[in-house]
Design an enzyme around this catalytic site. Structure first.
Site, PDB file in Angstrom:
ATOM      1  N   ASP A  33     -55.411  25.645   3.794  1.00  0.00           N
ATOM      2  CA  ASP A  33     -55.967  26.739   2.994  1.00  0.00           C
ATOM      3  C   ASP A  33     -54.907  27.523   2.249  1.00  0.00           C
ATOM      4  O   ASP A  33     -55.234  28.489   1.553  1.00  0.00           O
ATOM      5  CB  ASP A  33     -56.727  27.705   3.904  1.00  0.00           C
ATOM      6  CG  ASP A  33     -55.767  28.512   4.776  1.00  0.00           C
ATOM      7  OD1 ASP A  33     -54.968  27.890   5.503  1.00  0.00           O
ATOM      8  OD2 ASP A  33     -55.794  29.757   4.718  1.00  0.00           O
ATOM      9  N   ASP A  87     -53.642  22.046   8.633  1.00  0.00           N
ATOM     10  CA  ASP A  87     -53.083  23.353   8.941  1.00  0.00           C
ATOM     11  C   ASP A  87     -53.975  23.997  10.016  1.00  0.00           C
ATOM     12  O   ASP A  87     -55.093  23.534  10.268  1.00  0.00           O
ATOM     13  CB  ASP A  87     -53.071  24.201   7.662  1.00  0.00           C
ATOM     14  CG  ASP A  87     -52.656  25.629   7.897  1.00  0.00           C
ATOM     15  OD1 ASP A  87     -51.607  25.844   8.520  1.00  0.00           O
ATOM     16  OD2 ASP A  87     -53.399  26.533   7.464  1.00  0.00           O
ATOM     17  N   ASP A 115     -54.059  28.032  10.945  1.00  0.00           N
ATOM     18  CA  ASP A 115     -54.549  29.362  10.570  1.00  0.00           C
ATOM     19  C   ASP A 115     -55.297  29.315   9.246  1.00  0.00           C
ATOM     20  O   ASP A 115     -54.736  28.944   8.216  1.00  0.00           O
ATOM     21  CB  ASP A 115     -53.379  30.347  10.443  1.00  0.00           C
ATOM     22  CG  ASP A 115     -52.628  30.536  11.745  1.00  0.00           C
ATOM     23  OD1 ASP A 115     -53.066  31.358  12.554  1.00  0.00           O
ATOM     24  OD2 ASP A 115     -51.608  29.862  11.942  1.00  0.00           O
TER      25      ASP A 115
END
Length: 216
Positions: free
Chosen positions: A168, A7, A9
């Protein structure tokens, strides 16, 4: 060998300053109250349109016309502010160097608009260490739908069984489950370990360097 899909961001870089600047510029343009960084942090992860819905004034949450206006203004603001993000989290140059040395193929998959993802990955990692960087694209449902992750696997020639999603967010845990991939949930980003556990996370990394203990 295996494919590791990151991922962006909150996983590769802290983009909250850039996202907050764009969100609040868009809200101000439309005469709405701004949002603090914590509210914006909790709102990211499910794509730009969902972010816009979550930052609208509460009484406009279900107002599709207001959402359409904010989404358009936000997209234009993001073009101006996304470049605020100019470095990855500490350790990622060294960690990705070592993962490549160990024979892994690396990719990026984000719910951020595709044009911003490719530009930011090339800016932060200009040496081409990521074989592919993809964001939200027209006609492909965003995470946690499995479509985008499966397409990355097909493009790079990997089985989903040989793929691990590293992220996250609860959406990263969910997209891995929905696609049939493995998952490593990271705790330095925008969701707490408790939130990731509640989403079904089982394998965790508390710093980028711990990824080297997971991917032998």
């Amino acid at each position: 060998m295996s494919l590791i899909v990151f991922d962006f961001d909150g996983t590769l870089a802290d983009t909250i300053p850039a996202i907050s600047a764009a969100v609040n510029a868009a809200l101000t343009t439309l005469g709405y109250p701004t949002r603090d960084g914590e509210h914006i942090r909790r709102s990211v992860g499910d794509g730009a349109r969902t972010l816009c819905r979550r930052v609208l004034p509460d009484e406009l949450y279900d107002d599709e016309a207001a959402l359409d206006r904010l989404a358009e203004v936000y997209h234009n603001a993001a073009k101006e502010y996304f470049g605020i993000t100019d470095t990855p989290y500490d350790g990622f140059y060294e960690v990705t160097d070592e993962l490549l040395r160990r024979g892994y193929t690396l990719a990026v998959y984000s719910n951020k608009p595709d044009v911003f993802v490719s530009t930011l990955v090339n800016k932060l990692f200009p040496d081409g260490r990521f074989a592919l960087a993809r964001g939200a694209m027209a006609g492909i449902p965003v995470k946690p739908a499995p479509d985008g992750l499966l397409e990355i696997c097909r493009t790079l020639g990997f089985s989903i069984d040989d793929t691990t999603m590293v992220g996250d967010g609860d959406t990263d845990v969910a997209v891995a489950k929905n696609a049939g991939a493995k998952c490593v949930a990271v705790t330095w980003g925008f969701r707490t370990r408790a939130e990731l556990e509640a989403a079904g996370g089982e394998v965790f990394a508390d710093s980028p360097y711990e990824l080297l203990d997971i991917f032998k």
